[in-house]
Design a protein around this motif. Structure first.
Motif, PDB file in Angstrom:
ATOM      1  N   ASP A  29      -6.432 -13.759 -17.997  1.00 21.09           N
ATOM      2  CA  ASP A  29      -5.653 -14.860 -17.417  1.00 21.09           C
ATOM      3  C   ASP A  29      -4.210 -14.470 -17.126  1.00 21.09           C
ATOM      4  OD1 ASP A  29      -7.896 -16.418 -17.692  1.00 21.09           O
ATOM      5  OD2 ASP A  29      -7.171 -17.561 -19.406  1.00 21.09           O
ATOM      6  N   LEU A  30      -3.569 -13.792 -18.085  1.00 22.53           N
ATOM      7  CA  LEU A  30      -2.113 -13.647 -18.038  1.00 22.53           C
ATOM      8  C   LEU A  30      -1.614 -12.342 -17.436  1.00 22.53           C
ATOM      9  CD1 LEU A  30      -1.041 -15.145 -21.489  1.00 22.53           C
ATOM     10  CD2 LEU A  30      -1.308 -16.296 -19.294  1.00 22.53           C
ATOM     11  N   LEU A  31      -2.389 -11.253 -17.566  1.00 20.11           N
ATOM     12  CA  LEU A  31      -1.858  -9.974 -17.111  1.00 20.11           C
ATOM     13  C   LEU A  31      -1.972  -9.793 -15.610  1.00 20.11           C
ATOM     14  CD1 LEU A  31      -2.973  -7.516 -19.930  1.00 20.11           C
ATOM     15  CD2 LEU A  31      -0.802  -8.705 -19.633  1.00 20.11           C
ATOM     16  N   VAL A  32      -3.030 -10.321 -15.024  1.00 26.67           N
ATOM     17  CA  VAL A  32      -3.193 -10.164 -13.579  1.00 26.67           C
ATOM     18  C   VAL A  32      -2.373 -11.199 -12.815  1.00 26.67           C
ATOM     19  CG1 VAL A  32      -4.860 -10.200 -11.684  1.00 26.67           C
ATOM     20  CG2 VAL A  32      -5.454  -9.118 -13.848  1.00 26.67           C
ATOM     21  N   SER A  33      -2.377 -12.440 -13.276  1.00 26.24           N
ATOM     22  CA  SER A  33      -1.633 -13.513 -12.600  1.00 26.24           C
ATOM     23  C   SER A  33      -0.862 -14.336 -13.628  1.00 26.24           C
ATOM     24  CB  SER A  33      -2.592 -14.409 -11.804  1.00 26.24           C
ATOM     25  OG  SER A  33      -3.266 -13.680 -10.821  1.00 26.24           O
ATOM     26  N   PRO A  34       0.227 -13.795 -14.163  1.00 24.96           N
ATOM     27  CA  PRO A  34       0.963 -14.528 -15.192  1.00 24.96           C
ATOM     28  C   PRO A  34       1.611 -15.792 -14.641  1.00 24.96           C
ATOM     29  CG  PRO A  34       2.206 -12.614 -14.481  1.00 24.96           C
ATOM     30  CD  PRO A  34       0.857 -12.510 -13.835  1.00 24.96           C
ATOM     31  N   PRO A  35       1.681 -16.855 -15.443  1.00 24.33           N
ATOM     32  CA  PRO A  35       2.353 -18.082 -15.004  1.00 24.33           C
ATOM     33  C   PRO A  35       3.814 -17.807 -14.663  1.00 24.33           C
ATOM     34  CG  PRO A  35       1.095 -18.460 -17.014  1.00 24.33           C
ATOM     35  CD  PRO A  35       1.136 -16.980 -16.807  1.00 24.33           C
ATOM     36  N   LYS A  36       4.339 -18.516 -13.712  1.00 21.11           N
ATOM     37  CA  LYS A  36       5.719 -18.335 -13.301  1.00 21.11           C
ATOM     38  C   LYS A  36       6.662 -18.589 -14.476  1.00 21.11           C
ATOM     39  CE  LYS A  36       9.066 -19.772  -9.779  1.00 21.11           C
ATOM     40  NZ  LYS A  36       9.293 -20.655  -8.606  1.00 21.11           N
ATOM     41  N   GLY A  37       7.609 -17.674 -14.676  1.00 17.82           N
ATOM     42  CA  GLY A  37       8.599 -17.829 -15.729  1.00 17.82           C
ATOM     43  C   GLY A  37       8.165 -17.311 -17.085  1.00 17.82           C
ATOM     44  N   LEU A 195       6.521   5.533 -10.689  1.00 19.56           N
ATOM     45  CA  LEU A 195       6.782   5.142  -9.302  1.00 19.56           C
ATOM     46  C   LEU A 195       8.046   5.786  -8.755  1.00 19.56           C
ATOM     47  CD1 LEU A 195       5.948   1.320  -9.503  1.00 19.56           C
ATOM     48  CD2 LEU A 195       4.450   3.200  -8.806  1.00 19.56           C
ATOM     49  N   GLY A 196       9.008   6.036  -9.624  1.00 21.33           N
ATOM     50  CA  GLY A 196      10.282   6.625  -9.237  1.00 21.33           C
ATOM     51  C   GLY A 196      11.122   6.819 -10.482  1.00 21.33           C
ATOM     52  N   PRO A 197      12.336   7.393 -10.347  1.00 22.31           N
ATOM     53  CA  PRO A 197      13.174   7.610 -11.529  1.00 22.31           C
ATOM     54  C   PRO A 197      13.344   6.335 -12.352  1.00 22.31           C
ATOM     55  CG  PRO A 197      14.114   8.710  -9.621  1.00 22.31           C
ATOM     56  CD  PRO A 197      12.975   7.875  -9.112  1.00 22.31           C
ATOM     57  N   ASP A 198      12.898   6.392 -13.626  1.00 19.57           N
ATOM     58  CA  ASP A 198      12.967   5.248 -14.544  1.00 19.57           C
ATOM     59  C   ASP A 198      12.347   3.986 -13.950  1.00 19.57           C
ATOM     60  OD1 ASP A 198      14.146   6.432 -16.829  1.00 19.57           O
ATOM     61  OD2 ASP A 198      16.059   6.494 -15.789  1.00 19.57           O
ATOM     62  N   SER A 199      11.324   4.156 -13.114  1.00 21.47           N
ATOM     63  CA  SER A 199      10.632   3.029 -12.504  1.00 21.47           C
ATOM     64  C   SER A 199       9.126   3.219 -12.689  1.00 21.47           C
ATOM     65  CB  SER A 199      10.963   2.937 -11.007  1.00 21.47           C
ATOM     66  OG  SER A 199      10.259   1.884 -10.396  1.00 21.47           O
ATOM     67  N   TYR A 200       8.464   2.199 -13.233  1.00 19.02           N
ATOM     68  CA  TYR A 200       7.063   2.327 -13.595  1.00 19.02           C
ATOM     69  C   TYR A 200       6.259   1.142 -13.086  1.00 19.02           C
ATOM     70  CZ  TYR A 200       9.773   4.899 -17.074  1.00 19.02           C
ATOM     71  OH  TYR A 200      10.691   5.705 -17.683  1.00 19.02           O
ATOM     72  N   GLY A 201       4.979   1.388 -12.855  1.00 24.67           N
ATOM     73  CA  GLY A 201       4.026   0.314 -12.649  1.00 24.67           C
ATOM     74  C   GLY A 201       3.195   0.167 -13.913  1.00 24.67           C
ATOM     75  N   THR A 202       2.990  -1.057 -14.357  1.00 23.31           N
ATOM     76  CA  THR A 202       2.154  -1.321 -15.525  1.00 23.31           C
ATOM     77  C   THR A 202       0.743  -1.634 -15.057  1.00 23.31           C
ATOM     78  OG1 THR A 202       4.029  -2.190 -16.791  1.00 23.31           O
ATOM     79  CG2 THR A 202       1.821  -2.794 -17.543  1.00 23.31           C
ATOM     80  N   VAL A 203      -0.241  -0.890 -15.558  1.00 26.00           N
ATOM     81  CA  VAL A 203      -1.632  -1.126 -15.192  1.00 26.00           C
ATOM     82  C   VAL A 203      -2.105  -2.397 -15.893  1.00 26.00           C
ATOM     83  CG1 VAL A 203      -3.990  -0.249 -15.276  1.00 26.00           C
ATOM     84  CG2 VAL A 203      -2.092   1.328 -14.871  1.00 26.00           C
ATOM     85  N   VAL A 204      -2.506  -3.400 -15.110  1.00 27.26           N
ATOM     86  CA  VAL A 204      -2.926  -4.679 -15.685  1.00 27.26           C
ATOM     87  C   VAL A 204      -4.419  -4.936 -15.473  1.00 27.26           C
ATOM     88  CG1 VAL A 204      -0.657  -5.726 -15.489  1.00 27.26           C
ATOM     89  CG2 VAL A 204      -2.264  -5.930 -13.582  1.00 27.26           C
ATOM     90  N   GLY A 205      -5.115  -4.040 -14.796  1.00 31.54           N
ATOM     91  CA  GLY A 205      -6.539  -4.222 -14.598  1.00 31.54           C
ATOM     92  C   GLY A 205      -7.138  -3.105 -13.778  1.00 31.54           C
ATOM     93  N   GLY A 276      -3.716  -0.334  -6.463  1.00 32.44           N
ATOM     94  CA  GLY A 276      -3.267  -1.426  -5.608  1.00 32.44           C
ATOM     95  C   GLY A 276      -2.255  -2.254  -6.374  1.00 32.44           C
ATOM     96  N   TYR A 277      -1.446  -3.003  -5.668  1.00 38.04           N
ATOM     97  CA  TYR A 277      -0.460  -3.837  -6.343  1.00 38.04           C
ATOM     98  C   TYR A 277      -1.086  -5.160  -6.770  1.00 38.04           C
ATOM     99  CZ  TYR A 277       3.166  -0.600  -4.850  1.00 38.04           C
ATOM    100  OH  TYR A 277       3.932   0.525  -4.673  1.00 38.04           O
ATOM    101  N   ALA A 278      -0.649  -5.655  -7.932  1.00 36.25           N
ATOM    102  CA  ALA A 278      -1.085  -6.962  -8.418  1.00 36.25           C
ATOM    103  C   ALA A 278      -0.093  -8.000  -7.911  1.00 36.25           C
ATOM    104  CB  ALA A 278      -1.201  -6.959  -9.943  1.00 36.25           C
ATOM    105  N   GLN A 279       0.539  -8.754  -8.830  1.00 40.62           N
ATOM    106  CA  GLN A 279       1.403  -9.842  -8.365  1.00 40.62           C
ATOM    107  C   GLN A 279       2.753  -9.350  -7.838  1.00 40.62           C
ATOM    108  OE1 GLN A 279       0.517  -9.310 -11.491  1.00 40.62           O
ATOM    109  NE2 GLN A 279       2.123  -9.808 -12.961  1.00 40.62           N
ATOM    110  N   ASP A 280       3.153  -8.114  -8.178  1.00 40.54           N
ATOM    111  CA  ASP A 280       4.396  -7.553  -7.651  1.00 40.54           C
ATOM    112  C   ASP A 280       4.287  -6.038  -7.711  1.00 40.54           C
ATOM    113  OD1 ASP A 280       5.139  -6.689 -10.302  1.00 40.54           O
ATOM    114  OD2 ASP A 280       5.876  -8.699 -10.714  1.00 40.54           O
ATOM    115  N   VAL A 281       5.357  -5.351  -7.308  1.00 42.41           N
ATOM    116  CA  VAL A 281       5.291  -3.892  -7.215  1.00 42.41           C
ATOM    117  C   VAL A 281       5.335  -3.213  -8.571  1.00 42.41           C
ATOM    118  CG1 VAL A 281       6.288  -3.822  -4.905  1.00 42.41           C
ATOM    119  CG2 VAL A 281       7.806  -3.725  -6.895  1.00 42.41           C
ATOM    120  N   TYR A 282       5.581  -3.954  -9.641  1.00 42.35           N
ATOM    121  CA  TYR A 282       5.648  -3.346 -10.973  1.00 42.35           C
ATOM    122  C   TYR A 282       4.396  -3.605 -11.796  1.00 42.35           C
ATOM    123  CZ  TYR A 282      10.477  -2.752  -9.610  1.00 42.35           C
ATOM    124  OH  TYR A 282      11.611  -2.397  -8.931  1.00 42.35           O
TER     125      TYR A 282
END
Length: 315
Positions: A29-37, A195-205, A276-282
C-alpha cells in the motif's frame, strides 16, 4: 534446549505470521503509492513490542491517525529519519552500502581488468545478502570485485555464482544472464540504485512484489550503468533469444526470455539496473539486469528470471 540454557515464554496478542502478512500489505500500500504528506522511512516487525512498526519522517498527528485507522492496533507508528548512505561522489566511489548502478571492476586476469555495472542487492535462497550483476561479467567464480579500479582496493565482494561461467561448452542455453557476489565483512546490501552524485533511487517494488506488474511493449524504462550512466528508452519486444560468444576460453551461449529496449548502452553497462519510475524520480520499480546490446540498444534479463536462479531482490 541445550542443558543450562534459560528461556521464558510469554503470550502475545499477534502471531509473527500475522505481523509478517500485515507487513506485506502495508508495503504494497505505502511504498508504491504513499499517501500525500507521509514519507515512509521503514516498515518492520518488532518482535519485542509484538507490533508492526512503521517509521515515518516527522509524522503529523493526522499521519499517525491515518495509519493507525487504516491498519489497526497491531501497528506502531514512530518518528524516524531516513537512513543516509555514506558519501557517494561518483559511481566508482560509492560504497558502503552496495547498491545498483555502480561501476564495478573484476580483479585483473592476464593484466585485463573487466569493467561492468552492478544491478541490485538480493537475498539468496539461504537468506544471504549478495550483489547482482550480469552473468557474463563474472569471468569465473572466486574472482574479487571492486568499486572502481582494483588498484583503489575498495573491495565489494567475491563472485560466487554465475549462470554463464561454469557452463563453458561449445554451445549452451541459459535461462538468464546473471551472477552474484558475496559481500566482504562490513559491506552491507541496500534497496538503492545510484542515479547521480549523492542521489539515489529507492527500489519500492518489482514484478510480483509491491503491487507491480510486468512492463509491456511501449513502456518507458531506464537503466543506470557505469559507461552511459542514466539513459532511458522504450520496451520494443519481449521473450527474445540472444546468442553471445566468449573468446577466452571460447564458448557460446544463448540467453532466453530477454526484453529488448531502445535504451542507449555501451561496453561497461552490462549488469546495470533496468528500472521504471514509481511515484517520483527517487522511487523506482526494478525490472531487470542489462544482459546484452545490439546496435547500442539494451536487452535485459527480467528480474523474475534472475530471482528464480539467484534469490529474491532485496527490497
Amino acid at each position: 534446549g541445550p542443558r543450562g540454557a534459560r528461556f521464558r515464554t510469554r503470550q502475545v496478542l499477534y502471531s509473527k505470521g500475522y505481523l509478517v502478512s500485515l507487513q506485506k500489505k502495508v508495503e504494497n500500500d505505502l511504498l508504491v503509492s504513499p499517501p500525500k504528506g507521509i514519507q515512509i522511512a521503514s516498515i518492520g516487525v518488532d518482535v519485542v513490542k509484538n507490533r508492526l512498526t512503521i517509521g515515518v519522517v516527522s509524522p503529523t498527528p493526522a499521519a499517525i491517525g491515518y495509519l493507525s485507522t487504516a491498519y489497526g492496533p497491531a501497528v506502531d507508528v514512530v518518528s524516524q529519519e531516513m537512513a543516509k548512505p555514506a558519501s557517494c561522489p561518483s559511481r566508482s566511489s560509492c560504497v558502503p552500502p552496495a547498491k545498483g548502478g555502480l561501476e564495478i571492476h573484476l580483479a585483473p586476469v592476464n593484466n585485463i581488468e573487466n569493467i561492468c555495472s552492478s544491478a541490485y542487492s538480493a537475498r539468496t535462497q539461504a537468506g544471504q545478502v549478495v550483489l547482482v550483476t550480469a552473468g557474463h561479467c563474472a569471468g569465473s567464480h572466486n574472482r574479487a570485485i571492486f568499486n572502481g579500479p582494483a588498484s583503489n582496493n575498495v573491495r565489494i565482494g567475491t563472485i560466487a555464482a554465475s549462470t554463464i561461467y561454469g557452463n563453458e561448452v561449445s554451445s549452451g542455453d541459459v535461462p538468464t544472464d546473471a551472477a552474484y557476489a558475496t559481500l566482504v565483512p562490513g559491506m552491507t546490501g541496500s534497496n538503492l540504485v545510484y542515479l547521480g552524485p549523492d542521489s539515489y533511487g529507492t527500489v519500492v517494488g518489482y514484478p510480483g512484489y509491491g503491487g507491480t506488474g510486468n512492463p509491456h511493449v511501449g513502456d518507458i524504462v531506464c537503466k543506470t550503468g557505469s559507461t552511459t550512466r542514466l539513459t532511458c528508452g522504450q520496451i520494443t519486444s519481449t521473450d527474445n533469444l540472444i546468442t553471445e560468444f566468449e573468446k577466452s576460453p571460447y564458448f557460446s551461449y544463448t540467453v532466453h526470455n530477454t526484453t529488448r529496449t531502445s535504451i542507449p548502452v555501451d561496453g561497461g553497462d552490462s549488469g546495470s539496473t533496468v528500472f521504471g519510475y514509481a511515484q517520483d524520480v527517487y522511487h523506482v520499480i526494478l525490472y531487470g539486469v542489462t544482459a546484452s546490446m545490439i546496435n547500442s540498444q539494451a536487452f535485459f534479463s527480467p528480474v523474475g528470471d534472475v530471482d528464480a536462479e539467484i534469490g529474491r531482490a532485496h527490497v
